[in-house]
Design a protein around this motif. Structure first.
Motif, short mmCIF file in Angstrom:
data_model
loop_
_atom_site.label_atom_id
_atom_site.label_comp_id
_atom_site.label_asym_id
_atom_site.label_seq_id
_atom_site.Cartn_x
_atom_site.Cartn_y
_atom_site.Cartn_z
N THR A 146 0.92 -1.15 -0.11
CA THR A 146 -0.02 -0.12 -0.07
C THR A 146 0.87 1.23 0.13
OG1 THR A 146 -1.76 -1.15 1.34
CG2 THR A 146 -1.80 1.11 1.13
N SER A 178 -3.79 0.23 -7.98
CA SER A 178 -5.17 0.54 -8.01
C SER A 178 -5.54 0.87 -6.66
CB SER A 178 -6.23 -0.56 -8.34
OG SER A 178 -7.35 -0.58 -8.23
N PRO A 179 -6.57 1.71 -6.51
CA PRO A 179 -7.14 2.12 -5.25
C PRO A 179 -7.82 0.84 -4.45
CG PRO A 179 -7.79 3.63 -6.82
CD PRO A 179 -7.22 2.68 -7.43
N SER A 180 -8.18 -0.30 -5.36
CA SER A 180 -9.16 -1.01 -4.80
C SER A 180 -8.16 -2.49 -4.59
CB SER A 180 -10.14 -1.46 -5.74
OG SER A 180 -10.73 -2.63 -5.41
N ALA A 206 -9.44 -5.57 -4.25
CA ALA A 206 -10.09 -6.27 -5.05
C ALA A 206 -9.76 -6.38 -6.33
CB ALA A 206 -11.71 -6.36 -4.71
N ILE A 207 -9.56 -5.42 -6.86
CA ILE A 207 -9.22 -5.14 -8.31
C ILE A 207 -7.64 -5.52 -8.59
CG2 ILE A 207 -8.33 -3.55 -10.26
CD1 ILE A 207 -11.07 -2.07 -9.42
N THR A 208 -6.85 -5.10 -7.27
CA THR A 208 -5.42 -5.52 -7.61
C THR A 208 -5.41 -7.38 -7.33
OG1 THR A 208 -4.63 -3.70 -6.20
CG2 THR A 208 -3.07 -5.30 -6.00
#
Length: 98
Positions: free
Chosen positions: A25, A57-59, A61-63
């Motif tokens: 992060t 990515s800010p997410s 889940a997407i990462t």
């Protein structure tokens, strides 16, 4: 900028046997970030042994999806390209409302 990392959970597959990918992060604006534009924490997964990472990515889940879905391998980049990718992701976010 500030970074923190933690090992990937057991349900996220390894890139290669014996490797230890990390969830990273990154908080704070990169050099040259435009004032007034959003700067959320960005997350990516990286493996220093393979020298690859996901596009940030800010997410989370997407990462995780970018790491695990083989059809998204175009979203895996060399670790050396993370700084540029982070700046591109932040530049692509819509400007915050006044």
């Amino acid at each position: 900028m500030q970074q923190s990392s933690r090992p990937c959970p057991a349900d996220i597959p390894l890139c290669c046997y014996g490797n230890r990918p990390q969830i990273v992060t990154t908080m704070g604006a990169p050099t040259g970030h435009r004032l007034g534009h959003p700067c959320p924490a960005l997350i990516h997964i990286e493996c220093h042994m393979c020298q690859k990472a996901t596009v940030p990515s800010p997410s989370l889940a997407i990462t995780e999806l970018r790491w695990t879905d083989p059809t998204l391998d175009q979203l895996l980049i060399p670790i050396s390209h993370l700084t540029r990718a982070r700046a591109e992701v932040l530049a692509g976010l819509p400007k915050q409302a006044a």
